[in-house]
Write a protein that holds these residues in place. Structure first.
Motif, PDB file in Angstrom:
ATOM      1  N   GLN A 175       0.768  -1.233  -0.062  1.00 43.16           N
ATOM      2  CA  GLN A 175       0.001   0.013  -0.005  1.00 43.16           C
ATOM      3  C   GLN A 175       0.831   1.228  -0.117  1.00 43.16           C
ATOM      4  O   GLN A 175       0.753   2.313  -0.561  1.00 43.16           O
ATOM      5  CB  GLN A 175      -0.922  -0.025   1.299  1.00 43.16           C
ATOM      6  N   ILE A 176       1.913   1.132   0.722  1.00 44.95           N
ATOM      7  CA  ILE A 176       2.992   2.376   0.791  1.00 44.95           C
ATOM      8  C   ILE A 176       4.438   1.902   0.386  1.00 44.95           C
ATOM      9  O   ILE A 176       4.812   1.055   1.063  1.00 44.95           O
ATOM     10  CB  ILE A 176       3.022   2.921   2.000  1.00 44.95           C
ATOM     11  N   GLU A 177       5.119   2.452  -0.540  1.00 43.90           N
ATOM     12  CA  GLU A 177       6.183   2.050  -0.970  1.00 43.90           C
ATOM     13  C   GLU A 177       7.308   2.580  -0.233  1.00 43.90           C
ATOM     14  O   GLU A 177       7.253   3.899  -0.019  1.00 43.90           O
ATOM     15  CB  GLU A 177       6.422   2.091  -2.551  1.00 43.90           C
ATOM     16  N   GLY A 178       8.210   1.710   0.384  1.00 47.62           N
ATOM     17  CA  GLY A 178       9.336   2.328   1.114  1.00 47.62           C
ATOM     18  C   GLY A 178      10.765   1.765   0.380  1.00 47.62           C
ATOM     19  O   GLY A 178      10.880   1.742  -0.689  1.00 47.62           O
ATOM     20  N   ASN A 179      11.744   1.250   1.320  1.00 49.63           N
ATOM     21  CA  ASN A 179      13.006   0.942   0.931  1.00 49.63           C
ATOM     22  C   ASN A 179      12.798  -0.406   0.074  1.00 49.63           C
ATOM     23  O   ASN A 179      11.898  -1.271   0.181  1.00 49.63           O
ATOM     24  CB  ASN A 179      13.831   0.576   2.237  1.00 49.63           C
ATOM     25  N   ALA A 180      13.855  -0.344  -1.006  1.00 52.43           N
ATOM     26  CA  ALA A 180      13.593  -1.341  -2.146  1.00 52.43           C
ATOM     27  C   ALA A 180      14.133  -2.902  -1.221  1.00 52.43           C
ATOM     28  O   ALA A 180      13.527  -3.842  -1.873  1.00 52.43           O
ATOM     29  CB  ALA A 180      14.587  -1.070  -3.237  1.00 52.43           C
ATOM     30  N   GLU A 181      14.984  -2.893  -0.232  1.00 55.14           N
ATOM     31  CA  GLU A 181      15.602  -3.969   0.282  1.00 55.14           C
ATOM     32  C   GLU A 181      14.902  -4.149   1.466  1.00 55.14           C
ATOM     33  O   GLU A 181      14.926  -3.167   2.427  1.00 55.14           O
ATOM     34  CB  GLU A 181      16.903  -3.941   0.288  1.00 55.14           C
ATOM     35  N   VAL A 182      14.304  -5.360   1.850  1.00 52.32           N
ATOM     36  CA  VAL A 182      13.357  -5.714   3.238  1.00 52.32           C
ATOM     37  C   VAL A 182      14.189  -6.715   3.866  1.00 52.32           C
ATOM     38  O   VAL A 182      14.369  -7.814   3.280  1.00 52.32           O
ATOM     39  CB  VAL A 182      12.046  -5.951   2.921  1.00 52.32           C
ATOM     40  N   LYS A 183      14.557  -6.285   4.945  1.00 50.79           N
ATOM     41  CA  LYS A 183      15.438  -7.290   5.800  1.00 50.79           C
ATOM     42  C   LYS A 183      14.639  -7.729   7.141  1.00 50.79           C
ATOM     43  O   LYS A 183      14.617  -8.319   7.783  1.00 50.79           O
ATOM     44  CB  LYS A 183      16.942  -6.762   6.077  1.00 50.79           C
ATOM     45  N   LYS A 184      14.023  -6.500   7.597  1.00 50.01           N
ATOM     46  CA  LYS A 184      13.545  -6.684   9.020  1.00 50.01           C
ATOM     47  C   LYS A 184      11.761  -5.837   8.948  1.00 50.01           C
ATOM     48  O   LYS A 184      11.658  -5.150   8.357  1.00 50.01           O
ATOM     49  CB  LYS A 184      14.085  -5.691   9.995  1.00 50.01           C
ATOM     50  N   ILE A 185      11.034  -6.972   9.286  1.00 51.97           N
ATOM     51  CA  ILE A 185       9.591  -6.716   9.277  1.00 51.97           C
ATOM     52  C   ILE A 185       8.950  -6.531  10.531  1.00 51.97           C
ATOM     53  O   ILE A 185       9.239  -7.352  11.445  1.00 51.97           O
ATOM     54  CB  ILE A 185       8.904  -7.467   8.527  1.00 51.97           C
ATOM     55  N   ILE A 186       8.063  -5.655  10.724  1.00 53.39           N
ATOM     56  CA  ILE A 186       7.169  -5.586  12.053  1.00 53.39           C
ATOM     57  C   ILE A 186       5.683  -6.049  11.668  1.00 53.39           C
ATOM     58  O   ILE A 186       5.179  -5.603  10.640  1.00 53.39           O
ATOM     59  CB  ILE A 186       7.235  -4.189  12.510  1.00 53.39           C
ATOM     60  N   THR A 187       5.297  -7.167  12.237  1.00 53.89           N
ATOM     61  CA  THR A 187       4.081  -7.369  11.968  1.00 53.89           C
ATOM     62  C   THR A 187       2.992  -6.864  13.118  1.00 53.89           C
ATOM     63  O   THR A 187       3.337  -6.871  14.379  1.00 53.89           O
ATOM     64  CB  THR A 187       3.615  -9.048  11.944  1.00 53.89           C
ATOM     65  N   GLY A 188       1.588  -6.808  12.836  1.00 53.62           N
ATOM     66  CA  GLY A 188       0.750  -6.375  13.769  1.00 53.62           C
ATOM     67  C   GLY A 188      -0.615  -6.326  13.165  1.00 53.62           C
ATOM     68  O   GLY A 188      -0.837  -6.565  12.036  1.00 53.62           O
ATOM     69  N   VAL A 189      -1.736  -6.434  13.835  1.00 49.86           N
ATOM     70  CA  VAL A 189      -3.168  -6.404  13.680  1.00 49.86           C
ATOM     71  C   VAL A 189      -3.647  -5.209  12.684  1.00 49.86           C
ATOM     72  O   VAL A 189      -3.965  -5.283  11.727  1.00 49.86           O
ATOM     73  CB  VAL A 189      -4.201  -6.620  14.584  1.00 49.86           C
ATOM     74  N   THR A 190      -3.154  -3.978  13.070  1.00 50.74           N
ATOM     75  CA  THR A 190      -3.631  -2.661  12.395  1.00 50.74           C
ATOM     76  C   THR A 190      -2.442  -1.808  12.440  1.00 50.74           C
ATOM     77  O   THR A 190      -1.588  -1.723  13.276  1.00 50.74           O
ATOM     78  CB  THR A 190      -4.746  -2.168  13.426  1.00 50.74           C
TER      79      THR A 190
END
Length: 252
Positions: free
Chosen positions: A28-43
């Motif tokens: 939905q929102i584009e950020g850094n091209a390389e993804v290494k660390k992700i935060i997950t959550g409900v909302t």
């Protein structure tokens, strides 16, 4: 992993193209091209975004994202602050709503069944292979109070239980995590003993009483923690990503 590649892998797994939804699913929102660390959550609330910023995450993966059907199109106020924080910090926002609810293994409904000891038997919506509401059978018959206690212990939240004129013993259950209270009539038509969802409406009480089916309002947030958590754990193992689930307290 490349951010667009990650979206592609998520789309292969969750098949959002097969489900009509109330919001865009995917990146939905584009950020850094390389993804290494992700935060997950409900909302994707500000508190979750703040956690992602503090942990220097490259992406947030949630069940409830942005851009819902019928909401104002203007980007201002709360929406502006959230989006600004994501863009300024290069954080990608991925969101999967109904596709995450219905996934047969990682989905909210499937995970809730696993936690509550329910064998999934099928979808409540006949002819719909992606039925949002499903039904099944408990691992053992329970009274209305016993099922309420199981929900409270499992979800760490006391459910609201409407059990007037309902069976003394519960063997079959329908459920839909989140705001699925209006599927209660389908559950009653199938002859089920109980129906579980996250929310309750005024009308739900009367339907439960008049159709003789137990109803449990177990919390929108509480019933939808587990799909996104399971999805993150799956991605961490498969793609060797650093993924951290953050549970933002929400009593509703």
């Amino acid at each position: 992993m490349n951010n667009i590649k990650l979206e592609s892998e998520l789309n292969k797994l969750l098949s959002p193209h097969l489900i009509k939804d109330y919001c865009p699913n995917g990146l939905q929102i584009e950020g850094n091209a390389e993804v290494k660390k992700i935060i997950t959550g409900v909302t994707a609330c500000q508190a979750l975004i703040d956690h992602a910023i503090a942990e220097k995450a490259d992406a947030i993966l949630v069940h409830h994202g942005f851009f819902w059907k019928g909401e104002p199109a203007e980007i201002r106020g709360m929406k502006f602050r959230r989006i600004k924080a994501l863009i300024e910090n290069g954080i990608n926002l991925y969101a999967y709503h109904l596709p995450l609810d219905v996934h047969p293994e990682l989905g909210n409904n499937a995970q809730l069944a696993k936690l509550l000891g329910i064998e999934v038997l099928g979808g409540l919506e006949d002819g719909n292979p992606n039925s949002v509401a499903i039904y099944g059978q408990l691992d053992q018959p329970l009274t209305g109070d016993e099922l309420a206690a199981r929900l409270a212990i499992t979800l760490h939240r006391e459910p609201l239980h409407i059990g007037d004129n309902s069976p003394k013993e519960i063997k079959t259950v329908g459920w839909c995590t989140g705001g699925g209270q209006d599927y209660i009539e389908l559950a009653a038509q199938k002859g089920l003993d109980a129906f579980i969802s996250g929310e309750i409406s005024e009308r739900t009480v009367h339907i439960s009483r008049e159709l003789g089916i137990h109803y449990y309002s177990a919390g929108h947030h509480a019933t939808e923690r587990y799909g996104i958590k399971a999805l993150g754990e799956y991605l961490a193992i498969k793609y060797d990503l650093d993924i951290n689930f953050i549970d933002i307290d929400n009593p509703v």
